[in-house]
Structure formats: C-alpha cells, structure tokens
Design a protein around this motif. Structure first.
Motif, PDB file in Angstrom:
ATOM      1  N   GLN A  57       0.826  -1.203   0.000  1.00  0.00           N
ATOM      2  CA  GLN A  57       0.000   0.000   0.000  1.00  0.00           C
ATOM      3  C   GLN A  57       0.861   1.255   0.000  1.00  0.00           C
ATOM      4  O   GLN A  57       0.496   2.272  -0.602  1.00  0.00           O
ATOM      5  N   LEU A  58       2.018   1.198   0.647  1.00  0.00           N
ATOM      6  CA  LEU A  58       2.950   2.321   0.613  1.00  0.00           C
ATOM      7  C   LEU A  58       3.416   2.564  -0.819  1.00  0.00           C
ATOM      8  O   LEU A  58       3.438   3.690  -1.306  1.00  0.00           O
ATOM      9  N   SER A  59       3.760   1.485  -1.514  1.00  0.00           N
ATOM     10  CA  SER A  59       4.223   1.596  -2.898  1.00  0.00           C
ATOM     11  C   SER A  59       3.114   2.121  -3.805  1.00  0.00           C
ATOM     12  O   SER A  59       3.345   3.021  -4.629  1.00  0.00           O
ATOM     13  N   ASP A  60       1.912   1.601  -3.626  1.00  0.00           N
ATOM     14  CA  ASP A  60       0.789   1.996  -4.480  1.00  0.00           C
ATOM     15  C   ASP A  60       0.335   3.433  -4.219  1.00  0.00           C
ATOM     16  O   ASP A  60      -0.248   4.066  -5.107  1.00  0.00           O
ATOM     17  N   SER A  61       0.578   3.942  -3.018  1.00  0.00           N
ATOM     18  CA  SER A  61       0.089   5.276  -2.649  1.00  0.00           C
ATOM     19  C   SER A  61       0.766   6.399  -3.425  1.00  0.00           C
ATOM     20  O   SER A  61       0.213   7.479  -3.594  1.00  0.00           O
ATOM     21  N   GLY A  62       2.003   6.161  -3.883  1.00  0.00           N
ATOM     22  CA  GLY A  62       2.744   7.222  -4.566  1.00  0.00           C
ATOM     23  C   GLY A  62       3.421   8.193  -3.621  1.00  0.00           C
ATOM     24  O   GLY A  62       3.947   9.228  -4.045  1.00  0.00           O
ATOM     25  N   LEU A  63       3.443   7.877  -2.320  1.00  0.00           N
ATOM     26  CA  LEU A  63       4.023   8.781  -1.327  1.00  0.00           C
ATOM     27  C   LEU A  63       5.485   9.109  -1.615  1.00  0.00           C
ATOM     28  O   LEU A  63       5.886  10.271  -1.566  1.00  0.00           O
ATOM     29  N   LEU A  64       6.284   8.097  -1.911  1.00  0.00           N
ATOM     30  CA  LEU A  64       7.718   8.322  -2.079  1.00  0.00           C
ATOM     31  C   LEU A  64       7.996   9.278  -3.239  1.00  0.00           C
ATOM     32  O   LEU A  64       8.846  10.173  -3.130  1.00  0.00           O
ATOM     33  N   GLN A  65       7.249   9.121  -4.326  1.00  0.00           N
ATOM     34  CA  GLN A  65       7.431  10.011  -5.474  1.00  0.00           C
ATOM     35  C   GLN A  65       6.939  11.422  -5.158  1.00  0.00           C
ATOM     36  O   GLN A  65       7.611  12.418  -5.468  1.00  0.00           O
TER      37      GLN A  65
END
Length: 229
Positions: A57-65
């Motif tokens: 879910q962290l990866s899918d959220s787009g938070l890092l980008q």
C-alpha cells in the motif's frame, strides 16, 4: 363429425393471467432500490485511510514520489502525553512521556529517511506538540496558534502554508487532524490518530488535496528501510 360440445384443449397461444403485485409492495421495492442507490453513491464518495505500514500500500500510494517532488503535507499527532499515561514524564507534566520522546525520535529518523532538505515544519504552541517536534527534528520548531485551535478552517490554513516544491510537516493534535479528515470525507471510524502517527496528504499544482494514507509510529523504520530509502 366432432360434437360442437367438445372442449378445445389449451394451446400455446392461450394468454396466461399475469400476477399483479399490490401497489404498496411495488412502492416498498422501489423505495428500497432508491435507498440502496443513494447508499452506494455515498460510499463511493468516502475517502478511506490506507495503512502505509503495509509495504504494498505504501508503494501503491505514490508517497515516495510525491515526497521527492515536495508535494506532501504530513500531519503528525503529538507523542504520548504525560497526563494520560502511566509512564514517567519527560519533565513537565503538561508535556510528553519519556516513551513519547523516544517514539518522536523514531518518527524523526523515518522522516530523515524520506528527506527533510526541502521541508517546512510547524508546531502547535502546546508543550506536548513542541516537545514532540523538537525530538522529531532535533531542534526547536516555529509554532502557530491555528495548529492548536483545531477549528473548521484548519484544512484551508494547512493548504495555504504549503509552498510549491516544499513538503510541509505539521505537529498538531488529534482534533485538528480530524477536522482535515472530515473535510476530505473520511468516515468517522477511520479518523482516530494514534500518538505520533502521521497522516500523509498529496497536494497537486492546483492546491487540491488527496489523502495518501497513515503511518503509525512502530512502522516507520521497518517500512521505509524495506522500501530502499
């Protein structure tokens, strides 16, 4: 010659009598359909809080980008308060506990993983929030009254202080975060923020906010480390 009195056998063309439902029954069914349609529409407009402690879910959220682009507001609730916990206080009884200061330090380490070079940081003037902000950043943080009052304009105030290309870190209170979530149509059962938890919000170039999800304090280092930060 057949007798004229012979009864004709039923044929396929014999019209069957239709069953008629009472108007009251039809009205009930129609009303139920309207209720279900309205409920479906209402549910479709709700914003649900994603658990960013889940790696997928962290990866899918787009938070890092979004964080790398300076497009995020993160609202952090203060750490464990001294007047409602059994653990020893840090110092002042209106502040946070020793355990709370350690949790805030871990949150700060998590934010350092993300990067704070292009981040602005503000705190509520309450002692417990100022102490939390200090342990997150390692230094005193400017405070503003609106981060304590938690009134209806809270969401507008937060968005107004978000600078393009700069992430905004706000150390505040559960009630303030709740106001923001209400404005984003988050259901009541999903609006409770734990101590030192962080709500991440993406803000696009037009100033429109979108909730990415929540990171609880115990998940910071594990999830961000596995994400290769």
């Amino acid at each position: 010659m057949q007798s004229s009195n012979t009864l004709e056998a039923p044929t396929l063309h014999t019209r069957r009598k239709r069953r008629r439902y009472p108007r009251k029954t039809l009205g009930v069914v129609f009303g139920l359909c309207l209720v279900l349609a309205a409920l479906s529409t209402w549910l479709a407009t709700r914003t649900h809080i994603v658990d960013l402690g889940n790696e997928q879910q962290l990866s899918d959220s787009g938070l890092l980008q979004d964080w790398a682009e300076g497009a995020v507001i993160v609202m952090i609730r203060h750490a464990e308060r001294c007047d409602s916990a059994p653990g020893p206080c840090l110092d002042d009884p209106t502040g946070i506990t020793v355990a709370g200061s350690e949790a805030a330090t871990r949150v700060g380490q998590g934010l350092q993983h993300l990067g704070l070079a292009n981040a602005d940081m503000l705190s509520s003037p309450k002692l417990r929030t100022r102490q939390t902000a200090h342990f997150i950043l390692g230094q005193a943080v400017p405070s503003e009254d609106w981060l304590e009052s938690c009134e209806r304009p809270f969401a507008k105030e937060a968005l107004a202080r978000k600078r393009p290309g700069h992430n905004l870190v706000l150390v505040t209170h559960n009630g303030c975060i709740d106001h923001f979530e209400r404005a984003q149509k988050v259901p009541g059962g999903e609006r409770e923020s734990g101590y030192a938890s962080a709500l991440f919000v993406s803000v696009d170039s037009t100033g429109k906010a979108r909730i990415l999800g929540r990171m609880n304090e115990p998940d910071w280092q594990r999830v961000l480390a596995s994400a290769g930060q």
